[in-house]
Design an enzyme around this catalytic site. Structure first.
Site, mmCIF file in Angstrom:
data_model
loop_
_atom_site.group_PDB
_atom_site.id
_atom_site.type_symbol
_atom_site.label_atom_id
_atom_site.label_comp_id
_atom_site.label_asym_id
_atom_site.label_seq_id
_atom_site.Cartn_x
_atom_site.Cartn_y
_atom_site.Cartn_z
ATOM 1 C CG HIS A 1 47.250 7.026 56.504
ATOM 2 N ND1 HIS A 1 48.605 7.228 56.491
ATOM 3 C CD2 HIS A 1 46.869 6.866 55.219
ATOM 4 C CE1 HIS A 1 49.016 7.198 55.237
ATOM 5 N NE2 HIS A 1 47.993 6.980 54.450
ATOM 6 C CG ASP B 1 41.008 5.050 49.990
ATOM 7 O OD1 ASP B 1 41.011 5.666 48.920
ATOM 8 O OD2 ASP B 1 41.909 4.271 50.340
#
Ligand code: CMC
Length: 430
Positions: free
Chosen positions: A307, A365
């Site tokens: 991320h 996710d």
């Protein structure tokens, strides 16, 4: 704003003072707005690695500590105690609602769940296997052709109405996209159900029989909407702000956000995770795929890992991981091979030096797709689920930006590396 200043100096020239601003939490920012005027220089920061683009009071993230707060409330507490509609109210209005405020808000949202019948006919123009994100971005932008009665963006009441319409219509548009793909008849919204219960019924119900909403599915999906509701200045939210900064129509602005979300590096990653797990196939192949992910000559990346902001465990992934266990347990999918594969992959990757050194941990996710799959939602709809939740964040940022007296049209500069001025060459001389 603080009195702190940074000094910027080009060798041989006078120093320039740049103001430093402090927020309520997080690192300070050097204000470079006057740099071009005073020094004739632009800053250069592709991918906005060190650039803040606005003031915001909506969401706070500390990526090193794995902290996420909406309006100051920790995501863990909201996930535990709140509902998606309450969270969307909080994001938009800045405070948790009283019972009366929430009931009124819910009534207003549910009032706008229907789509104009002409807009419904748009779906007939899409091929039967059109990707639902393609339909969603097209149809949401097309709302601008229907609701031009109250879209004066200078008027806060009009802004709020557009925001409510968007939050309310997203589940309807999503469910109709699914029905279009599957060839099943659509169901109109039922406003006596919860926001998420109504969506589940529109998705999975048929006109032939009553649909009973499963409370576990309703809670799990509502939680996923909460976790996806906002994430400060990510690519799609920044797209919404940039598109909206020109004064564009709110529905077109959110359509642009949806298009940005679709990419596999952003919201499309949840779909990509399941494709990846299917490709890996078995625990025996994990080492091979870990090696591929580490190989700089191989474009393969571990989807659902890494991320831009979190260099620690994504707090949303921690919450989802737990819910994943509960959902699979209760929906009798305990031995789901994908989940076992995902857990093993996570274990191996999080102990591998390559991933540890780069702070690459599972993100939101990584597990969400497994829950969607257990709920019967097809892969092509995963990013659509993300979009339903994120609409609450998009509209909140859009309203915050328009309310900010400092806001101007967003217009970055560039480092030009093309040809210098040259003369046109006639066709016969090229
Ligand atoms: N697998 C293997 N290596 C990776 C991965 C990954 N998933 N992610 C980053 N790296 C490596 C990358 O190669 C680089 O290595 P080096 O320093 O040796 O060159 C380093 O880690 C830093 O990566 P980066 O690409 O500079 O980081 P970024 O901040 O630009 O990208 C990201 C962040 C999310 C796009 C990236 O981690 C990625 O592509 N992840 C997979 C896609 C994904 O899961 N996206 C969903 C994000 S969370 C949901 C959302 O908010 O949208």
């Amino acid at each position: 704003m603080s009195d702190k200043k940074a000094t910027f100096q080009i060798a041989g020239q006078d120093p320039i003072e740049l103001p430093i601003h402090s927020g309520t939490q997080g690192p300070d920012c050097v204000d470079v707005t006057g740099l071009y005027k005073n020094a004739g220089l632009f800053t250069y920061d592709p991918g906005f690695m060190s650039t803040g683009s606005c003031d915001s009071s909506i969401t706070y993230i500390d990526g090193d500590k794995g902290i996420l707060q909406y309006r100051g409330y920790p995501i863990e507490q909201l996930a535990q105690n709140s509902s998606f509609l309450e969270v969307s109210y909080l994001l938009m209005h800045g405070e948790l609602p009283t019972q009366e405020q929430l009931s009124h808000y819910q009534e207003r949202i549910m009032h706008y769940t229907l789509m104009n019948e002409s807009l419904l006919r748009f779906f007939e123009g899409f091929h039967h296997d059109a990707h639902p994100m393609a339909m969603m971005s097209g149809v949401v932008s097309s709302l601008s052709a229907f609701y031009h009665d109250r879209v004066d963006i200078q008027n806060p009441e009009h802004r709020e109405l557009s925001a409510l319409r968007l939050i309310a219509k997203m589940p309807t548009i999503a469910a109709v996209s699914y029905k279009h793909n599957t060839g099943l008849p659509i169901l109109y919204p039922r406003n006596d159900l919860s926001f998420t219960g109504n969506f589940l019924r529109m998705m999975f119900g048929t006109p032939c029989e009553d649909y009973v909403v499963d409370p576990l599915a309703e809670r799990a999906l509502d939680l996923l909407f909460i976790l996806h509701a906002d994430h400060e200045q990510n690519a799609s939210t920044s797209t919404v702000r940039l598109a909206g900064s020109s004064g564009a129509n709110p529905f077109a602005v959110i359509g642009a956000g949806i298009a940005s979300l679709w990419g596999p590096a952003h919201g499309g990653a949840n779909e990509a995770v399941l494709h990846m797990l299917a490709e890996i196939g078995s625990v025996d192949n994990i080492d091979k795929y870990i090696a591929k992910a580490k190989d700089k000559n191989d474009p393969f990346r571990l989807m659902g890992f890494g991320h831009r902001v979190y260099k620690n465990y994504d707090p949303r992934a921690k919450i989802i991981r737990k819910v994943c266990h509960e959902v699979l347990e209760k929906l009798a999918d305990k031995n789901n091979p994908l989940f076992e594969l995902a857990m093993r992959l996570e274990e191996i990757a999080t102990n591998d030096e390559y991933f540890v050194k780069r702070g690459l941990y599972p993100n939101v996710d990584f597990y969400s797709g497994i829950i969607y799959r257990a709920l019967g939602i097809p892969e092509s709809m995963f990013t659509v689920m993300f979009a339903i939740g994120r609409t609450a964040g998009w509209v909140s940022h859009w309203m915050e930006m328009l309310d900010d007296p400092k806001h101007r049209i967003g217009r970055p500069r560039q480092l030009y590396k093309g040809e210098k001025a040259r003369d046109y060459v006639p066709m016969d001389k090229r």
